[in-house]
Design a protein around this motif. Structure first.
Motif, PDB file in Angstrom:
ATOM      1  N   SER A 195     -13.305  -2.463 -13.792  1.00 34.82           N
ATOM      2  CA  SER A 195     -13.456  -3.218 -15.050  1.00 34.82           C
ATOM      3  C   SER A 195     -12.762  -2.563 -16.241  1.00 34.82           C
ATOM      4  N   LEU A 196     -11.495  -2.180 -16.063  1.00 37.63           N
ATOM      5  CA  LEU A 196     -10.730  -1.668 -17.194  1.00 37.63           C
ATOM      6  C   LEU A 196     -10.184  -2.798 -18.063  1.00 37.63           C
ATOM      7  N   GLY A 197     -10.306  -4.036 -17.599  1.00 37.17           N
ATOM      8  CA  GLY A 197      -9.886  -5.183 -18.396  1.00 37.17           C
ATOM      9  C   GLY A 197      -8.384  -5.426 -18.363  1.00 37.17           C
ATOM     10  N   GLU A 198      -7.944  -6.336 -19.229  1.00 39.50           N
ATOM     11  CA  GLU A 198      -6.533  -6.725 -19.267  1.00 39.50           C
ATOM     12  C   GLU A 198      -5.610  -5.580 -19.669  1.00 39.50           C
ATOM     13  N   ALA A 199      -6.151  -4.550 -20.302  1.00 39.55           N
ATOM     14  CA  ALA A 199      -5.326  -3.407 -20.701  1.00 39.55           C
ATOM     15  C   ALA A 199      -4.668  -2.751 -19.498  1.00 39.55           C
ATOM     16  N   LEU A 200      -5.289  -2.876 -18.327  1.00 41.95           N
ATOM     17  CA  LEU A 200      -4.708  -2.279 -17.127  1.00 41.95           C
ATOM     18  C   LEU A 200      -3.385  -2.942 -16.772  1.00 41.95           C
ATOM     19  N   ASN A 201      -3.268  -4.232 -17.052  1.00 40.25           N
ATOM     20  CA  ASN A 201      -2.041  -4.957 -16.717  1.00 40.25           C
ATOM     21  C   ASN A 201      -0.856  -4.510 -17.561  1.00 40.25           C
ATOM     22  N   ALA A 202      -1.129  -3.838 -18.670  1.00 33.53           N
ATOM     23  CA  ALA A 202      -0.050  -3.374 -19.548  1.00 33.53           C
ATOM     24  C   ALA A 202       0.507  -2.026 -19.122  1.00 33.53           C
ATOM     25  N   VAL A 203      -0.148  -1.375 -18.149  1.00 42.21           N
ATOM     26  CA  VAL A 203       0.336  -0.074 -17.677  1.00 42.21           C
ATOM     27  C   VAL A 203       1.508  -0.318 -16.727  1.00 42.21           C
ATOM     28  N   PRO A 204       2.696   0.177 -17.039  1.00 41.73           N
ATOM     29  CA  PRO A 204       3.861  -0.097 -16.178  1.00 41.73           C
ATOM     30  C   PRO A 204       3.786   0.639 -14.851  1.00 41.73           C
ATOM     31  N   GLU A 205       4.339   0.031 -13.825  1.00 37.68           N
ATOM     32  CA  GLU A 205       4.398   0.675 -12.523  1.00 37.68           C
ATOM     33  C   GLU A 205       5.280   1.917 -12.613  1.00 37.68           C
ATOM     34  N   GLY A 206       4.851   2.987 -12.002  1.00 39.22           N
ATOM     35  CA  GLY A 206       5.590   4.245 -12.048  1.00 39.22           C
ATOM     36  C   GLY A 206       5.151   5.163 -13.162  1.00 39.22           C
ATOM     37  N   GLN A 207       4.269   4.660 -14.047  1.00 38.87           N
ATOM     38  CA  GLN A 207       3.760   5.481 -15.152  1.00 38.87           C
ATOM     39  C   GLN A 207       2.851   6.587 -14.608  1.00 38.87           C
ATOM     40  N   GLN A 208       3.041   7.810 -15.070  1.00 39.18           N
ATOM     41  CA  GLN A 208       2.142   8.894 -14.682  1.00 39.18           C
ATOM     42  C   GLN A 208       0.807   8.692 -15.383  1.00 39.18           C
ATOM     43  N   VAL A 209      -0.268   8.731 -14.615  1.00 46.34           N
ATOM     44  CA  VAL A 209      -1.600   8.515 -15.175  1.00 46.34           C
ATOM     45  C   VAL A 209      -2.552   9.580 -14.652  1.00 46.34           C
ATOM     46  N   MET A 210      -3.670   9.698 -15.333  1.00 41.65           N
ATOM     47  CA  MET A 210      -4.732  10.591 -14.894  1.00 41.65           C
ATOM     48  C   MET A 210      -6.008   9.771 -14.823  1.00 41.65           C
ATOM     49  N   LEU A 211      -6.664   9.819 -13.660  1.00 40.25           N
ATOM     50  CA  LEU A 211      -7.854   9.016 -13.414  1.00 40.25           C
ATOM     51  C   LEU A 211      -9.071   9.926 -13.397  1.00 40.25           C
ATOM     52  N   ASP A 212      -9.976   9.682 -14.313  1.00 39.27           N
ATOM     53  CA  ASP A 212     -11.217  10.451 -14.402  1.00 39.27           C
ATOM     54  C   ASP A 212     -12.357   9.554 -13.934  1.00 39.27           C
TER      55      ASP A 212
ATOM     56  N   TYR B  44       0.849  -1.172   0.000  1.00 40.43           N
ATOM     57  CA  TYR B  44       0.000   0.000   0.000  1.00 40.43           C
ATOM     58  C   TYR B  44       0.896   1.238   0.000  1.00 40.43           C
ATOM     59  N   PRO B  45       0.432   2.328  -0.573  1.00 39.95           N
ATOM     60  CA  PRO B  45       1.321   3.478  -0.784  1.00 39.95           C
ATOM     61  C   PRO B  45       1.693   4.187   0.501  1.00 39.95           C
ATOM     62  N   THR B  46       2.924   4.667   0.531  1.00 41.06           N
ATOM     63  CA  THR B  46       3.375   5.524   1.625  1.00 41.06           C
ATOM     64  C   THR B  46       3.455   6.974   1.158  1.00 41.06           C
ATOM     65  N   GLU B  47       3.184   7.187  -0.123  1.00 44.60           N
ATOM     66  CA  GLU B  47       3.129   8.534  -0.698  1.00 44.60           C
ATOM     67  C   GLU B  47       2.011   8.553  -1.726  1.00 44.60           C
ATOM     68  N   PRO B  48       1.537   9.721  -2.131  1.00 44.61           N
ATOM     69  CA  PRO B  48       0.395   9.795  -3.052  1.00 44.61           C
ATOM     70  C   PRO B  48       0.617   8.990  -4.327  1.00 44.61           C
ATOM     71  N   ALA B  49      -0.359   8.157  -4.678  1.00 46.19           N
ATOM     72  CA  ALA B  49      -0.251   7.309  -5.871  1.00 46.19           C
ATOM     73  C   ALA B  49      -1.633   6.805  -6.255  1.00 46.19           C
ATOM     74  N   VAL B  50      -1.789   6.438  -7.522  1.00 44.52           N
ATOM     75  CA  VAL B  50      -2.983   5.748  -8.015  1.00 44.52           C
ATOM     76  C   VAL B  50      -2.696   4.257  -7.966  1.00 44.52           C
ATOM     77  N   LEU B  51      -3.578   3.487  -7.376  1.00 44.86           N
ATOM     78  CA  LEU B  51      -3.360   2.057  -7.178  1.00 44.86           C
ATOM     79  C   LEU B  51      -4.126   1.241  -8.208  1.00 44.86           C
ATOM     80  N   ALA B  52      -3.486   0.189  -8.707  1.00 43.64           N
ATOM     81  CA  ALA B  52      -4.112  -0.712  -9.672  1.00 43.64           C
ATOM     82  C   ALA B  52      -4.258  -2.090  -9.032  1.00 43.64           C
TER      83      ALA B  52
END
Length: 236
Positions: A75-92, A22-30
């Motif tokens: 339910s983002l599907g298997e495409a979520l597994n292709a997002v590398p850890e540490g990638q900057q993302v925006m969650l809407d 679990y995060p110790t600093e701000p992050a989006v979790l998958a």
């Protein structure tokens, strides 16, 4: 919930108790799939948002996650597994969209959308104690559900006009003996006093299925969720 508990027990039995990170600093979790125990662990974390490959917002975990006050997308599907850890993302959360490596224009638009959302939230907060009424004059009774007496301050602050459902099974679970009459009386009295005259609907304990208690001797069932039909009592 029962699947989540079963998986945790299985990890203990097979000695594969790898603790989730679990995060110790701000992050989006998958997550592959979000479980109720994950939500409980995230309550005081600096998580900025949650996204999952599978599952849905009407699941037990989804309902619990709605109380975290952060965006949650399922339910983002298997495409979520292709997002590398540490990638900057925006969650809407409103559009159920995950954007990788957003450009400055997308970030600015999201920041404005967040400011607009915060303004609406502040407006709702200021109006929470007003009478709920539609524009055509229809009165709406706003009620809250309660699963523990500890939720009383939050519910009282929310502006709810009554407790539409008090789930009394919380009194019976997580302990080795049933609550006696005096204990139940004191808890109900505490809730009634805290509501200051607002109505309270108490549901008798819903025990069984996914809410078993160890001290109630019930016959073993292959699938307890459909319930158990007891034969009718006949006098001889």
């Amino acid at each position: 919930m029962s699947f989540d508990v079963g998986q945790r027990v299985l990890r203990f039995l097979t000695d594969t108790r790898t603790a989730p990170r679990y995060p110790t600093e701000p992050a989006v979790l998958a997550f592959q799939e979000l479980h109720p125990s994950d939500v409980a662990a995230l309550a005081d974390s600096p998580a900025l948002g949650i996204c999952t490959a599978y599952g849905g917002k009407t699941s037990h975990a989804g309902i619990l996650a709605s109380g975290l006050s952060i965006p949650v997308i399922f339910s983002l599907g298997e495409a979520l597994n292709a997002v590398p850890e540490g990638q900057q993302v925006m969650l809407d959360g409103g559009a159920a969209r995950l954007l990788q490596a957003p450009d400055s224009e997308a970030v600015a638009a999201m920041e404005q959308a967040r400011l607009d959302w915060q303004a609406r939230r502040n407006e709702a907060e200021a109006a929470r104690l007003l009478t709920a009424e539609t524009r055509d004059g229809h009165r709406v009774q706003v009620a809250a559900n309660m699963t523990s007496a500890d939720e009383l301050p939050m519910i009282a602050h929310s502006g709810a006009e009554e407790i539409g459902l008090l789930r009394t099974e919380f009194l019976y679970m997580g302990r080795d003996t049933a609550p006696d009459e005096e204990e139940q009386y004191e808890i109900y009295r505490r809730i009634v006093r805290g509501l200051e005259g607002r109505p309270l609907t108490i549901r008798t304990a819903d025990i069984g299925g996914d809410k078993p208690v160890p001290y109630m001797k019930r016959p073993k069932e292959m699938n307890p969720n459909p319930g158990l039909a007891w034969p009718a009592l006949q006098s001889g």
